[in-house]
Design a protein around this motif. Structure first.
Motif, PDB file in Angstrom:
ATOM      1  N   UNK A 189       0.816  -1.213   0.000  1.00  0.00           N
ATOM      2  CA  UNK A 189       0.000   0.000   0.000  1.00  0.00           C
ATOM      3  C   UNK A 189       0.847   1.259   0.000  1.00  0.00           C
ATOM      4  N   UNK A 190       1.869   1.295   0.834  1.00  0.00           N
ATOM      5  CA  UNK A 190       2.690   2.494   0.977  1.00  0.00           C
ATOM      6  C   UNK A 190       3.917   2.488   0.071  1.00  0.00           C
ATOM      7  N   UNK A 191       4.057   1.435  -0.744  1.00  0.00           N
ATOM      8  CA  UNK A 191       5.232   1.334  -1.617  1.00  0.00           C
ATOM      9  C   UNK A 191       4.805   0.857  -3.004  1.00  0.00           C
ATOM     10  N   UNK A 192       4.011   1.669  -3.700  1.00  0.00           N
ATOM     11  CA  UNK A 192       3.560   1.277  -5.043  1.00  0.00           C
ATOM     12  C   UNK A 192       4.742   1.036  -5.971  1.00  0.00           C
ATOM     13  N   UNK A 193       4.618  -0.020  -6.778  1.00  0.00           N
ATOM     14  CA  UNK A 193       5.694  -0.380  -7.695  1.00  0.00           C
ATOM     15  C   UNK A 193       6.672  -1.372  -7.115  1.00  0.00           C
ATOM     16  N   UNK A 194       6.548  -1.684  -5.815  1.00  0.00           N
ATOM     17  CA  UNK A 194       7.446  -2.642  -5.181  1.00  0.00           C
ATOM     18  C   UNK A 194       6.737  -3.988  -5.012  1.00  0.00           C
ATOM     19  N   UNK A 195       7.517  -5.046  -4.875  1.00  0.00           N
ATOM     20  CA  UNK A 195       6.952  -6.377  -4.656  1.00  0.00           C
ATOM     21  C   UNK A 195       7.328  -6.936  -3.294  1.00  0.00           C
TER      22      UNK A 195
END
Length: 818
Positions: free
Chosen positions: A334-340
């Protein structure tokens, strides 16, 4: 009624006899008395004092939210209807308990500003004496299993409520069994921190605000249409909702209840937020920016991030999966869009209790905030808190919300002003990151040292796997025979401590189908919680075959069970260099001096199995240094009352090669590639193809781990030039970054730069300068000058012509005035 009365009389009689004989556990839990024991090992040794369970109590459930409100049963102890139960947590927090219809005692957990095991003392005479002793596990709200807390349906909507396009009804659900009542109240509680930061006046405050609804049916759900809070409560921006019995007075503490997770209370903020959330949030962001300018800089004392996702997942002694962005659970970041996937540094920084969060994209590269809103972010307050807890910035979860999460909402989520946030929370890159070294014990048992030396040692006994006086870390292993007829042993237990931490032991359970964890000789249960904060150590057990132990030094021990065989991996950070001894060798990068006997003598011939055996035997532990638990007659007789190394046990040193062996074909098929000799030993000597398979898998996993932990060269982030842009956000060796300029600007320096093996970018610094049109300017100037000369010449010639054609003086023609 008569049966209950008889039971009470019997208990009083037994207690009286125990006291007279001096064998009571009242006030003696954890001790071994002269004729009986009140130590936790007495159960398996069957030498407990008769009243052990009465005074050394256990709880069910044994854990709950640090917000409190969990109703738990005091197991086995006897109570009467007239018992006045008072439960004391941590020596100073009292809650009122009760006796149920089955004469079982109950306690209610309180609000605690800490996580981990908390001492519990129970009184049955309204606090006059506290004769029963146990422990309670306080759990971070984010790590608490969903079944034990209320759920915010569409949590994102709750935390964006009032921003453009977000409105309507909100809904929450809960397990009705968590609150034993027909009707309930829904209350709003808030958290804030008051006083001057980093002084003795700095305090956390958890407070009842108001009731959202009263006397609602306990049907497991509630929905409502939010409105701004009254009486100034809208100034509370962080909090949680509590569901408790409607028979309780509003806001009463320490009653049975269930809570939602803590969250940003966007849905009850003032009307001005709803009218223009962006302006409101920007004001808050600017105020936070000013506050951060006044607070001490914590960035210099936090650990650097691993360079790659592979390193981050492999460095389990220092980093652990962030439950908010886990690739194993679908990567809901949620707080780190683009991360997995994200990890957090396990240990908080020493002075400021700060944390480090590292996030990675699908390519495995670290994401930096300078390139993306989803990048890695350091934290002023570690999300999981840190000992001694209790006060900011070390309050688990809450301090992190106040200083790191709400500000993210202000600057990044509720307004478009993220540059303020990232000014104070910039990602650390990985240029200073040093991966740990790893060593392995596996199979029958075989060893791979920190410097990569591999050998076998089939001693029977208890041995020092590694010890470091510099870091005061000791890890010991126990090896037992595979069975009564086979002259080979295997690892069955590992015990460890980093002084002054708890002693942790991981052992095979009977049947060899699972692992058991002991803390200071007492068995830990992971049936409710997978992560435990203990004294000076953390333990994580996601399954009965997986245990990871993490120490403050950054050392990690992973114990795995494969095909009934225990494998132990030890990870040590660079700080342990030149300070380790034991069966896992010296960690100094030099393989030649790895095998050193406890007397300092160096093994000269690694190919001589008898010489290697003598080396291993020299590292047998002594009675005074042993960390193991001896809770059975077998362990006492075999290890405690006997030499720690069994000199009478001589293993098979050389693998027998016989084409008539019925296991020869399986060994040939299974054991291929590097490490095949260990696989063959376990099949042909250990007589177990399963063990051979496990050995092969463990060896290959270790090779992969070593590969994942290889040092990676980083050149550090390359910024785009002013008035330009770049393509590429990977900064490791071999990475290319393309640089270009905006329209109207010309690029000077290198348009492409490559990260080189020396950690520097190739080429020259790139700049974008205003476009220069000198030729045009010169040509224009020349043409302008020529034109000017032509005009002047024309005017002069025309003037002369006019003079020649002018009338004589006195014959001037006078024009009409009109």
């Amino acid at each position: 009624m008569m049966e209950r009365f008889t039971a009470v009389i019997f208990f009083l009689l037994v207690s009286c006899i125990c006291r007279i004989s001096g064998q009571t556990c009242e006030g003696s839990c954890g001790k071994k008395l002269g004729s009986c024991s009140c130590h936790s090992t007495c159960r398996s040794l069957k030498n407990c004092c008769t009243d052990y369970k009465e005074y050394c109590v256990e709880a069910f459930p044994y854990s709950g939210s640090m917000f409190g409100g969990t109703d738990f049963i005091v197991l086995d102890a006897s109570f009467t209807n007239s018992s006045g139960i008072l439960c004391r947590f941590n020596g100073n927090i009292d809650t009122v308990g009760y006796v149920d219809e089955n004469s079982r005692g109950h306690c209610i957990s309180p609000v605690l500003y800490e996580t981990g095991w908390v001492p519990l003392h129970i009184s049955s005479d309204n606090g006059t004496t506290f004769s029963r002793v146990g422990a309670w596990l306080s759990v971070h709200t984010g790590k608490l299993d969903a079944q034990f807390k209320a759920t915010l349906v569409n949590a994102t909507k709750w935390q964006y409520y009032g921003t453009p396009g977000v409105g309507g009804f909100l809904e929450m659900t809960w397990n009705t069994s968590l609150v034993r009542a027909e009707r309930v109240n829904i209350e709003v509680w808030g958290y804030r921190e008051i006083g001057k930061p980093y002084t003795d006046t700095w305090q956390g405050e958890w407070q009842y605000l108001y009731s959202l609804a009263k006397d609602q049916p306990n049907n497991g759900s509630f929905s409502f249409l939010p409105k701004p809070a009254e009486s100034g409560f809208s100034s509370w921006e962080l909090g949680s909702l509590r569901i408790s019995s409607s028979t309780n007075p509003a806001g009463i503490r320490n009653v049975q209840a269930t809570w939602t997770e803590d969250h940003a209370l966007a849905w009850h903020l003032e009307e001005r937020f709803r009218q223009d959330s962006t302006v409101w949030a920007l004001e808050k962001c600017l105020a936070w920016d000013q506050l951060e300018n006044q607070l001490p800089n914590f960035l210099s004392e936090i650990i650097d991030c691993p360079c790659t996702l592979a390193q981050a997942r492999a460095d389990t002694g220092r980093f652990h999966t962030d439950y908010g962005c886990d690739i194993e659970k679908g990567s809901v970041c949620t707080y780190h869009p683009g991360c997995v996937h994200c990890v957090r540094a396990i240990q908080a920084s020493p002075t400021y209790g700060a944390g480090q969060q590292c996030c990675y994209d699908s390519t495995g590269a670290q994401v930096l905030t300078a390139d993306s809103i989803g990048g890695s972010t350091p934290d002023r307050a570690h999300d999981w808190g840190s000992p001694p807890f209790q006060k900011p910035p070390r309050v688990p979860g809450q301090s992190h919300w106040v200083y790191d999460v709400l500000s993210f909402y202000y600057c990044c989520l509720w307004s478009d002003s993220c540059h303020y946030y990232f000014k104070h929370r910039p990602s650390s890159d990985c240029r200073r990151y040093q991966p740990p070294s790893s060593a392995l014990v596996f199979g029958d048992p075989h060893f791979i040292t920190f410097d990569g030396v591999s050998y076998s040692f089939n001693g029977k006994g208890e041995y020092t796997l590694m010890t470091s006086s510099k870091k005061r870390l000791t890890i010991q292993g126990r090896a037992e025979p595979v069975d009564a007829t086979i002259k080979a042993t295997k690892l069955t237990a590992v015990a460890m401590r980093e002084a002054p931490s708890d002693v942790i032991e991981v052992r095979l359970v009977s049947g060899h189908n699972g692992l058991k964890v002991l803390q200071n000789q007492k068995t830990l249960s992971f049936s409710e919680q997978r992560w435990m904060d203990l004294h000076g150590v953390f333990v994580f057990s996601p399954s009965s075959t997986n245990v990871t132990v993490m120490f403050p030094s950054g050392a990690g021990v992973e114990v795995r069970l494969r095909e009934g065989t225990m494998t132990a991996t030890v990870l040590l950070p660079e700080e342990f260099k030149d300070s380790t001894l034991g069966l896992l060798g010296k960690m100094n990068g030099d393989a030649k001096d790895d095998l050193v006997l406890s007397n300092g003598e160096l093994v000269r011939t690694l190919t001589n199995p008898e010489e290697v055996f003598r080396f291993g035997a020299s590292w047998a532990v002594s009675n005074h240094s042993a960390l193991f638990t001896y809770d059975s007659e077998h362990l006492l007789n075999t290890y405690y009352y006997a030499p720690r190394h069994d000199h009478t046990f001589v293993p098979v040193f050389v693998v027998p090669e016989s084409p008539d062996d019925p296991l020869a074909n399986q060994a040939h098929e299974i054991c291929t590639g590097e490490g095949a000799q260990y696989c063959r030993y376990d099949i042909l000597v250990g007589r177990s193809p399963r063990m051979g398979n496990a050995t092969k898998a463990s060896f290959q996993s270790h090779i992969s781990l070593v590969e994942d932990l290889k040092q990676v060269i980083s050149c550090g982030r390359l910024s785009p030039p002013n008035n330009g842009k770049k393509e590429g956000t990977t900064y490791l060796q071999g990475a290319k970054v393309q640089l270009s300029c905006d329209d109207g600007y010309t690029l000077t320096g290198s348009a492409e730069r490559i990260c080189q093996e020396d950690g520097r970018w190739s080429g020259e610094d790139t700049n974008c300068v205003v476009t220069s049109n000198l030729a045009g300017i010169v040509a224009g100037s020349v043409i302008g000058a020529v034109a000017l000369i032509v005009i002047i010449t024309t005017l002069v010639l025309h003037s002369r012509k006019q003079r020649r054609g002018a009338p004589p003086l006195g014959e001037v023609v006078i024009s009409e005035a009109f």
